[in-house]
Write a protein that holds these residues in place. Sequence first.
Motif, PDB file in Angstrom:
ATOM      1  N   GLU A 239       0.828  -1.090  -0.015  1.00 22.83           N
ATOM      2  CA  GLU A 239      -0.132   0.063   0.048  1.00 22.83           C
ATOM      3  C   GLU A 239       0.837   1.162  -0.111  1.00 22.83           C
ATOM      4  O   GLU A 239       0.644   2.260  -0.707  1.00 22.83           O
ATOM      5  CB  GLU A 239      -0.925  -0.129   1.357  1.00 22.83           C
ATOM      6  N   LYS A 243       1.104   4.035  -2.959  1.00 22.95           N
ATOM      7  CA  LYS A 243       0.847   5.379  -2.538  1.00 22.95           C
ATOM      8  C   LYS A 243       2.114   6.349  -2.996  1.00 22.95           C
ATOM      9  O   LYS A 243       1.711   7.388  -3.879  1.00 22.95           O
ATOM     10  CB  LYS A 243       0.629   5.474  -1.128  1.00 22.95           C
ATOM     11  N   GLU A 247       2.139   8.896  -6.084  1.00 17.79           N
ATOM     12  CA  GLU A 247       2.275  10.367  -5.977  1.00 17.79           C
ATOM     13  C   GLU A 247       3.329  10.878  -6.852  1.00 17.79           C
ATOM     14  O   GLU A 247       3.488  11.983  -7.598  1.00 17.79           O
ATOM     15  CB  GLU A 247       2.748  10.586  -4.425  1.00 17.79           C
TER      16      GLU A 247
END
Length: 255
Positions: A239, A243, A247
């Motif tokens: 995760e 993430k 980004e």
Amino acid sequence: MIITDTHTHLYSEAFDEDRDEMMRRAMQNGVKRFFVPAIDSEYTERMFQLEKDYPNEVFLMSGLHPTHVKENYKEEIAHVASLLAERKFYAVGEIGIDLYWDKTFLAAQQEAFQYQIQLAKKYKLPIVIHCRDAFDEVFEVLEKEKGDGLFGIFHCFTGTKTQAEKAIGYNMKLGIGGVVTFKNGKIDKFLNEIPLQHIVLETDAPYLAPTPFRGKRNESSYVMNVLEKVASIYEISTEEVAKITTENSKEIFGV
Ligand SMILES: [Zn+2]
């Protein structure tokens, strides 16, 4: 979890039989953003069709692939220039130098690469670099073009730690794909010494499928296998990797 495949040739003939199912498999795995590099003008219409079919998921690039720099390369780069003048693209790519297959067009590859970097700067776009057996030649062009307007991704990065740091020094993120899962891939040995802020994930589908699909057709859902390997190298959760790398992709592509 939102995973970004920063390099996938979804318009390839390899997906003509089952493209929609392939896209569904990827999205079910959490792959929601697909950045699609160009090869040459023959694929332009296919790319536009793909964008029409997946307007919220697919983001197109414009560029001439170095292995497609041939006798007609001037017409091809004029095509890239006119597309960029006409409409929105998210990067100039994939561009660069490839000396693995053929060295005949080295001078033309260098010229096409530099010219397309200048186009990217003109439109304030990132570049997506293809480099095969040509680190010195690619760095030579980047050295000439370095500065504020130069940024992007070193796609399918397979070099040494020194080369990784050099690429990052030119404002490049490292595109990490199937090679990181290979037993002899080498980059897994030092990757955790490179801060994750410099990494994005990719498949390069339909090429370079990760283990355990090595040698088979690659597809964007397999970016999961790359994600899992990167998470194990950095010893953080999938995760967290999804993430941060998503980004990073937003920072580069502006979307
Ligand atoms: Zn590619």
